[in-house]
Write an enzyme that holds these catalytic residues in place. Structure first.
Site, PDB file in Angstrom:
ATOM      1  N   HIS A 175     -26.810 -19.054  23.126  1.00 24.96           N
ATOM      2  CA  HIS A 175     -27.515 -20.116  22.400  1.00 24.96           C
ATOM      3  C   HIS A 175     -27.143 -21.516  22.885  1.00 24.96           C
ATOM      4  O   HIS A 175     -27.810 -22.486  22.555  1.00 24.96           O
ATOM      5  CB  HIS A 175     -27.232 -19.995  20.894  1.00 24.96           C
ATOM      6  CG  HIS A 175     -27.898 -18.811  20.280  1.00 24.96           C
ATOM      7  ND1 HIS A 175     -29.035 -18.899  19.530  1.00 24.96           N
ATOM      8  CD2 HIS A 175     -27.608 -17.484  20.368  1.00 24.96           C
ATOM      9  CE1 HIS A 175     -29.413 -17.682  19.155  1.00 24.96           C
ATOM     10  NE2 HIS A 175     -28.560 -16.810  19.642  1.00 24.96           N
ATOM     11  N   ASP A 212     -27.007 -29.912  24.820  1.00 27.34           N
ATOM     12  CA  ASP A 212     -27.408 -29.002  23.745  1.00 27.34           C
ATOM     13  C   ASP A 212     -28.143 -27.813  24.352  1.00 27.34           C
ATOM     14  O   ASP A 212     -28.934 -27.991  25.283  1.00 27.34           O
ATOM     15  CB  ASP A 212     -28.355 -29.741  22.773  1.00 27.34           C
ATOM     16  CG  ASP A 212     -28.152 -29.311  21.329  1.00 27.34           C
ATOM     17  OD1 ASP A 212     -27.781 -28.137  21.095  1.00 27.34           O
ATOM     18  OD2 ASP A 212     -28.370 -30.140  20.429  1.00 27.34           O
TER      19      ASP A 212
END
Ligand code: ADQ
Length: 462
Positions: free
Chosen positions: A164, A371
């Site tokens: 992720h 991110d």
């Protein structure tokens, strides 16, 4: 062809909830939906610490019956497991490493041992619960060595991994002590899934340096095995989120914000407090906006919602203090009796209220230093009023930037660049805002979380 009866086994650090209540995060919702579709087993940590830890009983909780029954199976950890595996190696070594923050790595070989021990214990316990045809889908950086341990327990299943968070280039990854071992552990998976093409290419570069051979765009042959290495950008249920933004609860939150704004425009940021999110840099970018473009004085308010995460770690406490300091300084210097430039709250919000607040904001400010994807960027766009949408300002270092090219892209390391991007967004005329919104929304609806899950499972089925 997909065989709907092949049971799905999901492994993630936290298990559940199965009901998509107001508070569930993106990962939990995506996994719950995958399991509802085909039934299966969701396995991971119970969230509890006990003396017996991973040696104790497996807690089971069965929902439904027949071929779509879902079993939640969890194990406790000991305090030592948790501190070495979770706080230590996962969050003080892998999290900074994979976010390119090698300066923040705090490595202790005992934590590495604890990480491997927990992976091994969880994997051997799971091995006794799976059948040979089960598809095993392992989530995130807590379980890099999980497949290797399952293989040692003789599991010959198809095993997939999805990361992720970002995956850095070899020079960064190789900062990890025993990086070679870690790479070899990853090669026990059949599918290595990443958020972006860039991340997948970084993994492939590492595999090629280790003697692998690229046999197609998304396959690498290495050590006698063929691995799929591919980007599966995670997504949201854009349609549902758009609907959520028009519910009564959302409208109440929106109206409340608008009353307070009293005709001013709102800029919104929503993030867990984490150094990867670039929050101090963002606050400085807003300050620069007020310095460089004084016409915004008294006309624009910045709302930052930042619930604390992993509060025990020093780095997080420091960021919170820094944010309180900068906002105090900006409010003191620029504010007026009827205008607070920065409003900073660490309170969590129900998802419906969040949707309303996004919709009340002319600018969505998403400026992480690094991110994996960033779902806030996607939620912000989905929540907009199609007839009068706001503008997303997005860091070039968020995974989402690879897909969301109609956002105003910015470099979060430069306060001047961020200020300019906000100014561009604030000044953008309606027709351009609508054009950008429509293009982004089309992409979000086409590539929603259901498509994400199906594409991944298709790859995993082989
Ligand atoms: P996160 O780092 O948590 O996730 P993000 O993708 O933005 O980051 O997801 C955060 C989620 O939490 C969003 O759904 C958001 O709405 C919610 N949230 C945040 N603050 C909230 C608040 N105050 N109240 C209510 N909800 C709040 C990790 C990776 C990301 C990756 C996701 C999914 O770091 O890069 O996109 O996993 O793979």
């Amino acid at each position: 062809m997909s065989e709907p009866n092949r049971r799905l086994v999901v492994v993630s650090n936290r298990v559940g909830p199965l009901v998509s209540g107001g508070k569930a995060g993106g990962l939990a919702v995506a996994m719950a939906d995958a399991l509802k579709e085909r039934g299966g087993l969701w396995f991971g940590w119970s969230g509890e610490l006990s003396d017996s830890g991973t040696w104790g009983p497996v807690n089971r909780d069965v929902h439904g019956s027949g071929s779509t029954a879902i079993t939640l199976a969890t194990l406790d950890m000991t305090e030592e497991d948790h501190s070495q595996f979770y706080e230590g190696y996962a969050n003080r070594v892998l999290w900074p490493l994979l976010h390119y923050r090698t300066d923040l790595i705090d490595y202790d070989p005992k934590d590495e041992d604890g990480y491997k021990r927990v992976n091994q214990r969880f994997a051997t316990r799971l091995a006794s619960m799976v059948g040979p045809d089960d598809l095993i889908w392992v989530q995130d950086y807590h379980y890099l060595t999980f497949a290797q341990q399952l293989r040692m327990a003789e599991a010959s299943n198809r095993i997939g991994f999805f990361l992720h968070i970002p995956f850095p280039p070899p020079d960064v990854f190789n900062v990890l002590p025993r990086a070679d071992d870690m790479l070899r552990a990853l090669l026990a998976y059949d599918v290595l899934g990443f958020q972006t093409q860039g991340d997948a290419e970084n993994m492939i570069a590492l595999m090629l340096a280790e003697g692998g051979e690229r046999t197609s765009l998304t396959t690498v042959r290495i050590m006698g095995r063929d691995l799929t290495v591919k980007a599966f950008p995670i997504a949201i249920d854009a349609q549902s989120f758009a609907e959520l933004a028009t519910t009564e609860d959302a409208q109440i939150a929106q109206a409340r914000a608008e009353r307070l704004l009293n005709g001013r425009q709102q800029i919104i940021g929503v993030d867990r407090i984490d150094y990867s999110k670039g929050l101090p840099e963002r606050f400085k970018g807003f300050k620069k906006l007020l310095e460089d473009y004084p016409e915004n004085s008294g006309r624009v308010s910045f709302l930052q919602i930042a619930p604390p995460s992993r509060g025990t770690l020093d780095a997080y406490a420091r960021i919170r203090e820094e944010l309180e300091q900068i906002s105090g300084h900006v409010n003191g210097r620029f504010g007026d009796i009827d205008w607070v430039p920065i409003r900073f709250t660490t309170r969590g919000q129900p998802r419906s209220a969040l949707a309303g607040l996004y919709r009340a904001s002319r600018v969505g400010l998403v400026t992480p230093l690094r991110d994996g994807m960033n779902l806030v960027a996607k939620e912000y766009v989905a929540a907009q009023d199609p007839n009068d949408p706001g503008v997303l300002v997005l860091s070039q270092f968020a995974g989402a930037a690879e897909q969301m090219t109609q956002a105003v892209i910015t470099n979060p390391y430069s306060d001047g660049d961020v200020a300019e991007a906000i100014q561009t967004a604030l000044r953008m005329d309606k027709s351009e805002r609508i054009d950008r919104y429509q293009a982004l929304m089309e992409m979000l609806v086409e590539n929603d979380v259901n498509a994400w899950r199906r594409t991944y499972l298709q790859a995993l089925e082989g």
